[in-house]
Design an enzyme around this catalytic site. Structure first.
Site, PDB file in Angstrom:
ATOM      1  N   CYS A 170      13.142  20.194 -12.891  1.00  0.00           N
ATOM      2  CA  CYS A 170      14.427  20.620 -13.537  1.00  0.00           C
ATOM      3  C   CYS A 170      15.542  21.244 -12.706  1.00  0.00           C
ATOM      4  O   CYS A 170      15.241  22.073 -11.881  1.00  0.00           O
ATOM      5  CB  CYS A 170      13.965  21.844 -14.540  1.00  0.00           C
TER       6      CYS A 170
ATOM      7  N   CYS B  56      22.406  18.484 -17.483  1.00  0.00           N
ATOM      8  CA  CYS B  56      21.044  17.988 -17.431  1.00  0.00           C
ATOM      9  C   CYS B  56      20.834  17.196 -15.905  1.00  0.00           C
ATOM     10  O   CYS B  56      21.369  16.038 -15.805  1.00  0.00           O
ATOM     11  CB  CYS B  56      20.468  17.030 -18.334  1.00  0.00           C
TER      12      CYS B  56
HETATM   13  O1  PYC Z   1      18.752  20.226 -15.502  1.00  0.00           O
HETATM   14  O2  PYC Z   1      16.986  18.842 -14.872  1.00  0.00           O
HETATM   15  C1  PYC Z   1      17.482  19.783 -15.985  1.00  0.00           C
HETATM   16  C2  PYC Z   1      17.230  19.773 -17.291  1.00  0.00           C
HETATM   17  C3  PYC Z   1      15.672  19.256 -17.729  1.00  0.00           C
HETATM   18  C4  PYC Z   1      15.705  20.001 -18.870  1.00  0.00           C
HETATM   19  C5  PYC Z   1      16.660  20.754 -19.182  1.00  0.00           C
HETATM   20  N1  PYC Z   1      17.412  20.709 -17.868  1.00  0.00           N
END
Ligand code: PYC
Length: 315
Positions: free
Chosen positions: A96, A241
């Site tokens: 993450c 993300c």
């Molecule tokens: O930033 O890799 C990320 C992530 C995964 C799920 C929520 N954020």
């Protein structure tokens, strides 16, 4: 003493932060004793013996579906900062990136680190992190790659959508011909749509893919694209993300649409941004993702065994 369902009252020290809008709760003290194996082995012990703790940390009434938890653990390798296992409302994450940025900012807030370069151990391998003087954190994520191109998914009640599957530390289906307007006010509709895409994709023989990433043109002039990312437990990522950005870079690199070292700015559905670039490593890429996190709370959570919702409200 390690956390247990038998004890009447337990205190857990946590630090909350958000990275570009997405929350992370780092467990600093009072978590489970997972032994001294590799991070992947520790995650197996966590899942098998202490899943109640995962749920208690991130689910209501102490958390919400949006929370990502990060258990910070000591490891035998003194050349690293330690290890981290990420989890959410329904289970465990491979890597993450927003959580890693949150963890680095948490360690800085606690006075454990100052700007510099560090290595963190994760169940998916070691990641290098850099904390800059202005608080920006850059993460060299795990090697990322595209495995499938132009997969057509028959979504019930909607048009067929075509996209790619890529690994960026988690598995993503990435598409841009979804016909959806990416707008934060449409978060509920986007969630339902992406959930249907995921169910259809999983039923079509891709059961491991648990993140759906819808792409659209950027809103801000300084960004290259906007995304809406639906996470495995049906919460959408408020940040762009980082593992999803890594998967996007892997697709762009494979298509020859982004050169090594060229910058890509990924904008989230709330308008926050990660900047990214990559280096080739064999036929995979090493993604570098940068963003900022802010600490929002330092607290002691109480686990009271007589509380009927002590271990979280689960679906
Ligand atoms: O930033 O890799 C990320 C992530 C995964 C799920 C929520 N954020």
């Amino acid at each position: 003493m390690s956390v247990s369902v038998e004890q009447d009252l337990q205190e857990i020290r946590v630090v909350d932060s958000h990275t570009e809008g997405e929350p992370t709760r780092v467990v600093m003290q009072g978590g489970p004793d997972l032994g001294t194996g590799t991070l992947a082995e520790m995650r197996t012990v966590f899942e098998r013996e202490f899943d109640f703790f995962r749920s208690a940390m991130v689910n209501e009434p102490r958390g919400s579906d949006v929370y990502v938890g990060a258990l910070f653990v000591e490891t035998l390798d003194e050349s690293t900062l330690g290890g981290v296992i990420f989890f959410n409302n329904i289970g465990y994450l491979g890597m993450c990136v927003h959580g890693t940025i949150g963890l680095v900012q948490t360690l800085a807030h606690l006075g454990r680190i100052t700007p510099g370069d560090f290595v963190l151990e994760t169940p998916e391998g070691n990641v290098s992190v850099q904390l800059l003087e202005d608080g920006t954190v850059s993460v060299m994520n795990v090697p990322s790659y595209r495995t499938h191109t132009h997969i057509s998914v028959d979504v019930p009640g909607a048009d067929t959508v075509t996209g790619d599957i890529a690994w960026g530390g988690n598995w993503f289906f990435l598409c841009d011909d979804h016909g959806q307007q990416l707008d934060q006010d449409r978060a509920e509709e986007l969630t339902e749509y992406a959930w249907n895409v995921r169910k259809a994709l999983n039923a079509q023989g891709y059961p491991a893919v648990n993140h759906i990433e819808l792409f659209g043109p950027p809103v801000s002039e300084s960004a290259d694209g906007q995304n809406f990312v639906l996470c495995p437990g049906k919460a959408y990522d408020r940040s762009p993300c980082g593992t999803g950005t890594s998967a996007k870079l892997a697709c762009l690199a494979a298509e020859g649409k982004l050169a090594e070292g060229e910058s890509w700015v990924q904008e989230s559905i709330i308008g926050s941004r990660f900047s990214a670039h990559y280096k080739w490593q064999g036929d995979r890429i090493l993604p570098y993702v940068s963003g900022k996190a802010y600490v929002t709370g330092v607290s002691t959570l109480l686990l009271n065994r007589s509380d009927p919702y002590c271990w979280g409200i689960t679906r």
